[in-house]
Design a protein around this motif. Structure first.
Motif, short mmCIF file in Angstrom:
data_model
loop_
_atom_site.label_atom_id
_atom_site.label_comp_id
_atom_site.label_asym_id
_atom_site.label_seq_id
_atom_site.Cartn_x
_atom_site.Cartn_y
_atom_site.Cartn_z
N ARG A 43 1.53 -1.33 -0.43
CA ARG A 43 0.40 0.42 -0.42
C ARG A 43 0.77 1.21 -0.67
NH1 ARG A 43 -5.06 -1.99 1.05
NH2 ARG A 43 -5.98 -3.46 1.87
N GLN A 47 0.66 4.02 -3.05
CA GLN A 47 0.15 5.26 -2.52
C GLN A 47 1.92 6.29 -3.38
OE1 GLN A 47 0.22 6.30 1.91
NE2 GLN A 47 0.59 8.41 1.32
N PRO A 97 -2.58 -3.91 -3.43
CA PRO A 97 -3.56 -3.56 -2.56
C PRO A 97 -4.98 -4.58 -2.78
CG PRO A 97 -1.65 -2.07 -2.63
CD PRO A 97 -1.79 -2.66 -3.91
N TRP A 276 -4.56 0.89 -6.96
CA TRP A 276 -4.86 0.70 -5.33
C TRP A 276 -4.65 2.27 -5.24
CZ3 TRP A 276 -2.47 2.34 -0.69
CH2 TRP A 276 -3.60 2.37 0.34
N VAL A 280 -1.79 5.34 3.51
CA VAL A 280 -1.61 4.63 4.28
C VAL A 280 -1.46 5.71 5.52
CG1 VAL A 280 0.23 3.11 5.79
CG2 VAL A 280 -0.05 3.02 3.04
#
Length: 280
Positions: A43, A47, A97, A276, A280
């Motif tokens: 994740r 990101q 993710p 995704w 986080v």
């Protein structure tokens, strides 16, 4: 249409004398699947899309809950290596993710992450090939994860220059413990005390990843050599039911040539997993 398997090509090739000293490590002694931490790392990458930034965030945030920066960096190096090694045979890390979000259980997540370990760790892959051979020969009885069996496989391993695997007994014991830990996470070994493995149940998401891996590896003829299914210890008696489950998924389509079933993705293999987007 039927799934034709005549036994030819249903086993995996030997990986003995395949890998160089530089390729082989005993990283499994330090870091197993670590499902929660691996998911967090995936994740973080999805990101930020930058491994340098991800490493900084990982160390600063102590996402692995380790007490020292050194141990935190060690876990980061092990897990990130698995993700960096992965090719098109598996969902990209920005998709991962979303793949994990579709998993119904922790075991499902572990079965997905297991493929990234296999692609990164030749020694684990070698051992899995040996166990798949035993599965094909002896059924579930071949999945014996006693330390003596594991050490025999390691002692029979050769590097590509012909030299033998040579580590201290304490190291091979820890490596065996690491392998059994992985097998417990993916449902092959039932309990902490058990040493005899079994054929694990597959959730829908790991089945789609295992099938996609096989398709990406072998193309149209993947059903005669479903490597991903074999890596998850699915013996040939289960292949018809697995093929039926895949054919029922809207992301796969079935066709036939001379009555023989073929399965292929409707679009790109992992189009069902969106990149995704989150924090986080």
């Amino acid at each position: 249409m039927t799934l034709r398997t005549d036994g030819r090509g249903a086993s995996l090739p030997s990986l003995d004398s395949t890998f160089s000293h530089d390729e082989v490590s005993i990283g499994l002694t330090r870091c197993g699947l670590l499902v929660d931490r691996a998911e967090t790392l995936a994740r973080l990458y999805a990101q930020h899309r930058d491994w340098t930034v991800v490493e900084e965030k990982w160390i600063e945030g102590r996402f692995d809950e380790r007490s020292t920066r050194g141990s935190s960096k060690g876990i980061y190096r092990a897990l990130s290596s698995r993700f960096k090694t992965a090719g098109s045979e598996l969902p990209s890390i920005v998709q991962l993710p979303s793949v994990l979000d579709r998993c119904e259980t922790v075991r499902d997540k572990a079965q997905v992450l297991y493929f990234y370990l296999l692609e990164d760790d030749p020694l684990v892959k070698y051992a899995v090939h040996r166990y798949v051979d035993r599965l094909q020969e002896s059924g579930g009885d071949g999945l014996d994860f006693e330390q003596d069996t594991v050490e025999r496989f390691l002692n029979e391993f050769h590097y590509d220059d012909g030299s033998e695997f040579d580590y201290a007994e304490s190291t091979t014991r820890r490596w065996g413990e690491g392998l059994r830990s992985v097998m417990r996470k993916i449902g092959v070994i039932d309990t902490q005390q058990a040493l005899q493995g079994q054929i694990p149940n597959l959730g829908t998401t790991p089945l789609l990843v295992a099938s996609g891996y096989s398709w990406e590896t072998h193309g149209d003829d993947w059903l005669s050599q479903p490597t991903g299914w074999l890596y998850l210890f699915q013996s040939e008696q289960y292949w018809d039911s697995l093929a039926k489950r895949v054919s029922d998924d809207p992301n796969w389509e079935a066709s036939g040539i001379h009555g023989e079933l073929r399965l292929q993705p409707v679009a790109d293999t992992y189009d069902w997993a969106e990149p995704w987007e989150g924090e986080v």
